[in-house]
Design a protein around this motif. Structure first.
Motif, mmCIF file in Angstrom:
data_model
loop_
_atom_site.group_PDB
_atom_site.id
_atom_site.type_symbol
_atom_site.label_atom_id
_atom_site.label_comp_id
_atom_site.label_asym_id
_atom_site.label_seq_id
_atom_site.Cartn_x
_atom_site.Cartn_y
_atom_site.Cartn_z
ATOM 1 N N LYS A 32 0.852 -1.193 0.000
ATOM 2 C CA LYS A 32 0.000 0.000 0.000
ATOM 3 C C LYS A 32 0.887 1.242 0.000
ATOM 4 N N VAL A 33 0.726 2.098 -1.007
ATOM 5 C CA VAL A 33 1.577 3.274 -1.149
ATOM 6 C C VAL A 33 0.725 4.537 -1.216
ATOM 7 N N LEU A 34 1.229 5.591 -0.606
ATOM 8 C CA LEU A 34 0.645 6.922 -0.791
ATOM 9 C C LEU A 34 1.501 7.643 -1.816
ATOM 10 N N LEU A 35 0.897 8.017 -2.929
ATOM 11 C CA LEU A 35 1.572 8.754 -3.988
ATOM 12 C C LEU A 35 1.310 10.241 -3.814
ATOM 13 N N MET A 36 2.377 11.038 -3.729
ATOM 14 C CA MET A 36 2.246 12.481 -3.580
ATOM 15 C C MET A 36 2.913 13.175 -4.757
ATOM 16 N N TYR A 37 2.235 14.201 -5.273
ATOM 17 C CA TYR A 37 2.763 14.941 -6.419
ATOM 18 C C TYR A 37 2.197 16.354 -6.390
ATOM 19 N N GLY A 38 2.661 17.182 -7.309
ATOM 20 C CA GLY A 38 2.324 18.600 -7.282
ATOM 21 C C GLY A 38 1.110 18.987 -8.094
ATOM 22 N N GLY A 39 1.273 19.998 -8.929
ATOM 23 C CA GLY A 39 0.122 20.627 -9.569
ATOM 24 C C GLY A 39 -0.481 19.912 -10.747
ATOM 25 N N GLY A 40 0.056 18.788 -11.167
ATOM 26 C CA GLY A 40 -0.576 18.046 -12.249
ATOM 27 C C GLY A 40 0.263 17.883 -13.492
ATOM 28 N N SER A 41 1.464 18.449 -13.532
ATOM 29 C CA SER A 41 2.294 18.314 -14.730
ATOM 30 C C SER A 41 2.651 16.862 -14.998
ATOM 31 N N ILE A 42 2.726 16.036 -13.954
ATOM 32 C CA ILE A 42 3.076 14.635 -14.174
ATOM 33 C C ILE A 42 1.973 13.910 -14.942
ATOM 34 N N LYS A 43 0.751 14.429 -14.880
ATOM 35 C CA LYS A 43 -0.334 13.835 -15.662
ATOM 36 C C LYS A 43 -0.262 14.299 -17.115
#
Length: 388
Positions: A32-43
């Motif tokens: 089980k992992v919590l994925l954290m990222y910023g404003g959406g550029s990775i999408k």
């Protein structure tokens, strides 16, 4: 040179194509992992799809906290801690730059702690454990991918505070320079300033007899200077992006380039108060403040500043006093920051003099700051005024 105890437990996977190893690395730390990222550029770039696909192929259940702010908020960290606890998260994964990774570190140390995670940042508690953490770096800047530092903003109180712990070091970090190709020019500038000032904080030291450490600091600075403008001119210059990425990591990874030296770090504390109130990018604030800190303190050890000018900026010392050489090096620093697009005055980013006393008082909340020159409230206030 001082005695030292150096340890860095983070595994670095560096180079093009290393992202493909993420699933294998993450699977070692739980299901089980919590994925954290910023404003959406990775999408937008497809990185999100790549990351989540690798995790799910390994049977890992993914929970998410996106939208981590450029100056990551305490409220976001608290939300992520609640999600992690409620779902039995075993591993934290940050995908992004310093903000996403710093927030993830705070979550990692906050989940097993019974109190409020802000306690760590106001010196009320020390972390005793943490969830394992991995990172995928998308911005060359802070070195957070290979150190135990995290900086969080308590927006309700306009406080920006840092905390460091061996427990907060990532277990692994994936550094693929191609993931930085889409970084905008202003973020490349901010990252460049940040990594340079990290080196400055260690290099401008009163500790004697440290020739190896000084030359390592100088080499990182020279490499940044040689590659930053190339990366800005051609964002897909792999060599420039790779060199910047490695410089950012070397600049601040627990003291590798400055073991046995006592650093200063006053300027970071001074800048944190500005971005904690005005929410400007950290690198932008440092670009404005650091040259003025230099001007305020250089006479404390003028020969170090003269050495910096000659070795890093190739200032010709012939016929000049040490003071003239030192000032030329400080000006060269300011000129380079301007050349890569950084502002030189706080007024350019909407900061006036109305909060100087408040910021100066908070900067020295726990006593005078810095070691190159001890700074009290009046000193800090003067550096703010010089920066207006």
């Amino acid at each position: 040179m001082n005695n030292f105890d150096f340890q860095n437990p983070t595994r670095i996977l560096f180079g093009e194509g290393t992202l493909a190893k993420l699933g294998q690395e993450a699977a070692a730390y739980g299901s089980k992992v919590l994925l954290m990222y910023g404003g959406g550029s990775i999408k937008r770039t497809g990185l999100y799809d790549n990351v989540t696909a690798q995790l799910r192929e390994r049977g890992i259940e993914v929970f998410e906290v996106g939208g981590v702010e450029p100056n990551p908020r305490l409220s976001t960290v608290r939300k992520a801690i609640e999600i992690s606890r409620a779902n039995g998260v075993q591993f934290i994964l940050a995908v992004g730059g310093g903000s996403a990774i710093d927030a993830a570190k705070a979550v990692a140390i906050g989940v097993p702690y019974e109190g409020d995670v802000w306690d760590f940042f106001v010196q009320k508690a020390q972390a005793k454990s943490a969830l394992p953490l991995g990172t995928v770096l998308t911005l060359s800047a802070t070195g957070t991918e290979m150190n135990g530092n995290t900086v969080i903003t308590n927006w309700e109180e306009n406080l920006k505070k840092g905390y460091g712990s061996l427990h907060a070091y990532p277990k692994f970090s994936i550094l693929d320079p191609t993931l930085t190709y889409t970084v905008p020019a202003d973020q490349t500038m901010n990252g460049t300033v940040d990594m340079m000032t990290h080196v400055f904080e260690q290099y401008f030291s009163l500790t004697p007899d440290t020739p190896l450490q000084e030359r390592m600091c100088e080499s990182v600075l020279q490499t940044v200077i040689e590659n930053a403008e190339s990366a800005l001119a051609n964002p897909e210059d792999y060599v420039a992006r790779a060199n910047l990425m490695l410089c950012g990591t070397y600049a601040l990874n627990g003291g590798f380039i400055s073991v046995g030296m006592r650093g200063d770090w006053a300027s970071h504390g001074i800048e944190h108060e500005v971005s904690g109130i005005y929410d400007i990018p950290h690198g932008t604030g440092l670009a404005i403040i650091y040259p003025n800190w230099m001007k305020y303190v250089y006479r404390e050890r003028i020969e170090r500043f003269a050495q910096y000018a000659v070795r890093v900026w190739k200032v010709n010392p012939d016929g000049k006093t040490d003071e003239e050489v030192a000032l030329a090096g400080i000006q060269a620093t300011r000129d380079f920051f301007t050349r890569i697009g950084a502002p030189s005055k706080l007024s350019e980013v909407g900061v006036g003099d109305e909060k100087i006393d408040v910021m100066a008082a908070e900067a020295v909340r726990f006593g005078p700051i810095g070691s190159f020159k001890k700074l009290n409230k009046d000193d800090v206030a003067e550096i703010y005024r010089m920066s207006l």
